[in-house]
Design a protein around this motif. Structure first.
Motif, PDB file in Angstrom:
ATOM      1  N   UNK A  32     -17.744  21.531  16.263  1.00 38.90           N
ATOM      2  CA  UNK A  32     -18.310  22.125  17.483  1.00 38.90           C
ATOM      3  C   UNK A  32     -19.422  21.233  18.039  1.00 38.90           C
ATOM      4  N   UNK A  33     -20.172  20.601  17.146  1.00 39.47           N
ATOM      5  CA  UNK A  33     -21.214  19.672  17.602  1.00 39.47           C
ATOM      6  C   UNK A  33     -20.574  18.494  18.337  1.00 39.47           C
ATOM      7  N   UNK A  36     -19.357  19.668  21.765  1.00 38.91           N
ATOM      8  CA  UNK A  36     -20.489  19.840  22.699  1.00 38.91           C
ATOM      9  C   UNK A  36     -20.976  18.481  23.185  1.00 38.91           C
ATOM     10  N   UNK A  79     -21.277  23.474  30.164  1.00 37.78           N
ATOM     11  CA  UNK A  79     -20.411  24.577  29.692  1.00 37.78           C
ATOM     12  C   UNK A  79     -19.519  25.070  30.826  1.00 37.78           C
ATOM     13  N   UNK A  83     -15.314  25.148  30.696  1.00 35.21           N
ATOM     14  CA  UNK A  83     -14.504  26.358  30.889  1.00 35.21           C
ATOM     15  C   UNK A  83     -13.669  26.273  32.176  1.00 35.21           C
ATOM     16  N   UNK A 108      -8.961  26.341  22.051  1.00 38.20           N
ATOM     17  CA  UNK A 108      -9.851  27.245  21.325  1.00 38.20           C
ATOM     18  C   UNK A 108     -11.219  26.633  21.106  1.00 38.20           C
ATOM     19  N   UNK A 109     -11.230  25.390  20.635  1.00 38.88           N
ATOM     20  CA  UNK A 109     -12.513  24.728  20.354  1.00 38.88           C
ATOM     21  C   UNK A 109     -13.274  24.474  21.653  1.00 38.88           C
ATOM     22  N   UNK A 111     -13.165  26.350  24.330  1.00 35.18           N
ATOM     23  CA  UNK A 111     -13.753  27.641  24.707  1.00 35.18           C
ATOM     24  C   UNK A 111     -15.056  27.851  23.938  1.00 35.18           C
ATOM     25  N   UNK A 112     -14.989  27.599  22.623  1.00 30.10           N
ATOM     26  CA  UNK A 112     -16.180  27.766  21.784  1.00 30.10           C
ATOM     27  C   UNK A 112     -17.273  26.763  22.125  1.00 30.10           C
ATOM     28  N   UNK A 115     -19.058  28.170  25.074  1.00 31.38           N
ATOM     29  CA  UNK A 115     -19.910  29.266  24.599  1.00 31.38           C
ATOM     30  C   UNK A 115     -21.148  28.699  23.898  1.00 31.38           C
ATOM     31  N   UNK A 116     -20.907  27.707  23.053  1.00 32.04           N
ATOM     32  CA  UNK A 116     -21.970  27.120  22.248  1.00 32.04           C
ATOM     33  C   UNK A 116     -23.049  26.485  23.134  1.00 32.04           C
ATOM     34  N   UNK A 118     -23.755  27.213  26.304  1.00 34.12           N
ATOM     35  CA  UNK A 118     -24.488  28.256  27.035  1.00 34.12           C
ATOM     36  C   UNK A 118     -25.521  28.898  26.110  1.00 34.12           C
ATOM     37  N   UNK A 119     -25.091  29.258  24.912  1.00 35.28           N
ATOM     38  CA  UNK A 119     -26.008  29.905  23.976  1.00 35.28           C
ATOM     39  C   UNK A 119     -27.125  28.959  23.546  1.00 35.28           C
ATOM     40  N   UNK A 120     -26.757  27.701  23.281  1.00 38.85           N
ATOM     41  CA  UNK A 120     -27.745  26.732  22.797  1.00 38.85           C
ATOM     42  C   UNK A 120     -28.791  26.429  23.876  1.00 38.85           C
ATOM     43  N   UNK A 122     -30.130  28.553  25.922  1.00 38.69           N
ATOM     44  CA  UNK A 122     -31.181  29.568  25.788  1.00 38.69           C
ATOM     45  C   UNK A 122     -31.974  29.364  24.504  1.00 38.69           C
TER      46      UNK A 122
ATOM     47  N   UNK B  79     -18.675  39.921  24.039  1.00 38.12           N
ATOM     48  CA  UNK B  79     -18.196  38.611  24.529  1.00 38.12           C
ATOM     49  C   UNK B  79     -17.454  37.861  23.432  1.00 38.12           C
ATOM     50  N   UNK B  88      -5.865  31.185  23.278  1.00 33.25           N
ATOM     51  CA  UNK B  88      -6.328  29.917  22.707  1.00 33.25           C
ATOM     52  C   UNK B  88      -6.975  30.113  21.338  1.00 33.25           C
ATOM     53  N   UNK B  89      -7.337  31.354  21.019  1.00 39.31           N
ATOM     54  CA  UNK B  89      -7.970  31.629  19.727  1.00 39.31           C
ATOM     55  C   UNK B  89      -7.015  32.488  18.880  1.00 39.31           C
ATOM     56  N   UNK B 111     -11.983  34.788  30.117  1.00 37.75           N
ATOM     57  CA  UNK B 111     -12.911  33.723  29.707  1.00 37.75           C
ATOM     58  C   UNK B 111     -14.243  33.911  30.443  1.00 37.75           C
ATOM     59  N   UNK B 118     -22.280  37.092  27.801  1.00 39.72           N
ATOM     60  CA  UNK B 118     -23.267  36.315  27.046  1.00 39.72           C
ATOM     61  C   UNK B 118     -24.476  36.008  27.937  1.00 39.72           C
ATOM     62  N   UNK B 122     -28.765  37.698  27.989  1.00 41.87           N
ATOM     63  CA  UNK B 122     -30.073  37.040  28.078  1.00 41.87           C
ATOM     64  C   UNK B 122     -30.812  37.478  29.342  1.00 41.87           C
ATOM     65  N   UNK B 151     -24.801  28.184  17.364  1.00 38.65           N
ATOM     66  CA  UNK B 151     -24.076  27.208  16.547  1.00 38.65           C
ATOM     67  C   UNK B 151     -24.580  27.164  15.108  1.00 38.65           C
ATOM     68  N   UNK B 155     -21.405  31.445  16.183  1.00 41.29           N
ATOM     69  CA  UNK B 155     -20.416  30.468  16.671  1.00 41.29           C
ATOM     70  C   UNK B 155     -20.106  29.436  15.582  1.00 41.29           C
ATOM     71  N   UNK B 159     -16.307  28.766  14.118  1.00 40.91           N
ATOM     72  CA  UNK B 159     -15.665  27.450  14.149  1.00 40.91           C
ATOM     73  C   UNK B 159     -15.071  27.108  12.785  1.00 40.91           C
TER      74      UNK B 159
END
Lengths: 295, 295
Positions: A32-33, A36, A79, A83, A108-109, A111-112, A115-116, A118-120, A122, B79, B88-89, B111, B118, B122, B151, B155, B159
């Protein structure tokens, strides 16, 4: 020319910042890293973080304080692109000449990874705000970014844009798309920068007007370039809007009138930013650049 | 029995809160609001927001102050389920007896609905924190949730879980998945609740231990139920882990030893929560419920 050099320098500065904040590619969740960082490293003008920095700067704020916000904003932008490119959305195989995220890492990855990011974004803004004295100001700044990126901002615009594909829509709806898909996030970035610089209400209003106007003009110029643009400079075929029966500014109000609206928006943007006492040269040039660009 | 009634009442309370915070289904971007609310209304035990409330409560915090956090946490959980279910997942057509989000709204909108939830999580936490006196505490609480979801939390676990499908993995990696996919978010929720209640460091440590242990036990019990569970109560076929050659606690250390580990984790969780001076009955019962559940 001096402006373009200046823009390059600032983009390079943002590249450096991004590298510092990218997660280390180690540990069980390494993939995932990598996903990203792949998209974060894919270039681009880094316009949003630059606008955030410049907004803080013209207000006289401490530019260093805004750095985590700049990084987070580019993560949010990235992100949204990952998407957007997914098969479920625009189904694009390439972006800026490189295979899109899902082409490399799978749907799949990808998509994650979105997500990752967007979350990171914040996570970074919050973490770097812990233990600082201006907590209330920071909450406000992060909120502006969340709002710009959300359902009453970027995502909202994206939804209506997707639903309007291959349909003729009225100007009011097109303005909604432009306002939310692009302008809202630019407004969020620049307001965040200005708020971090403790802008007074007047300055904040002028920054907001500038951000809104360059965002709207950017989209109208996009529509115009799809008609009169040079395929080579754009790096994509022109005429796709007409082919897809897409409602655009030129299709709704004509090419000349569209140019006039964009020109007026940029003029107003420059008038607004000049009202702030700080040095406004770069932001004025940037506004001009948006309307004179050929790609 | 009293506990189950209590849990039902608390779930119903969270349902009410969610309804208050759901976006109004109006405006050009109405579809995204409908998609968000569809999945938010799909039921479930609402365990994470309940844990957040209870964490604030046992510390003696003002429960009302935690409400936006509870809502946000359930949005983040929702989410993650919407994106998990995507073709995809996991490519699931049903969740809790209802068609999954993408089956109703399409893959692209699902999606975006996940992204929207998410981001909106926030937005709510930040917006409701503006102008409050404890800005520094709120930044800390929101950060805990961001970290738990990110992450280096949910997440990250997701992964590694996806990458470990149909593979035999070592116990260390399985523990990483359990810790991050489930426990990290529960830790984030409960720490956020406790921080909002101004917990002292000792209490925060005990809450963290409780949250971690029930999260880990929850996953081990999941693995056990896939072997000894009742298909009717579970609402899904058992034995799928063995069929998919999935590494689980029972496959790695045996069924009896797995039960013992889960029992020890729950015992430790209860010991930790009892160390806090507030009323711990509900959280103790909840810990017992996690290990004695049949679905």
């Amino acid at each position: 020319m001096a402006f373009k050099e200046d823009l390059k320098t600032k983009s390079a500065y943002i590249e450096d910042l991004l590298k510092q904040y990218m997660p280390k590619e180690e540990g069980y969740q390494k993939t995932i890293f990598e996903a990203m960082n792949y998209s974060l490293s894919s270039g681009g003008k880094r316009l949003r973080p630059i606008l955030t920095l410049e907004s803080a700067k013209i207000i006289g704020g401490d530019v260093k304080e805004v750095i985590p916000f700049c990084v987070a904003i580019e993560m949010i932008h990235t992100y949204s692109l990952i998407h957007d490119d997914l098969p479920a959305m625009d189904n694009d195989d390439f972006r800026r000449g490189k295979p899109t995220n899902h082409k490399v890492f799978g749907d799949g990855m990808a998509t994650l990874a979105g997500d990752a990011l967007l979350n990171y974004a914040f996570e970074i803004m919050l973490k770097e705000s812990l233990g600082k004295e201006n907590s209330d100001v920071r909450l406000k700044a992060i909120y502006e970014i969340a709002r710009g990126a959300g359902i009453y901002g970027m995502i909202g615009g994206q939804v209506v844009d997707i639903e309007s594909e291959n349909k003729s829509i009225e100007k009011e709806k097109l303005d909604f798309i432009h306002m939310n898909k692009t302008a809202a996030m630019i407004i969020g970035c620049m307001r965040a920068g200005a708020i971090m610089g403790n802008a007074c209400e007047d300055d904040l209003q002028n920054i907001t007007k500038y951000a809104k106007n360059i965002g709207l003009a950017f989209q109208i110029v996009d529509d115009i370039l799809d008609i009169v643009g040079d395929e080579k400079a754009l790096g994509k075929p022109v005429g796709s809007d007409i082919e897809n029966h897409k409602s655009t500014y030129p299709s709704l109000i004509g090419l000349d009138e569209s140019k006039k609206v964009a020109t007026d928006l940029i003029k107003e943007a420059k008038d607004s930013i000049r009202k702030i006492s700080g040095e406004s040269r770069f932001l004025e040039d940037l506004a001009d650049y948006i309307i004179s660009r050929d790609h």
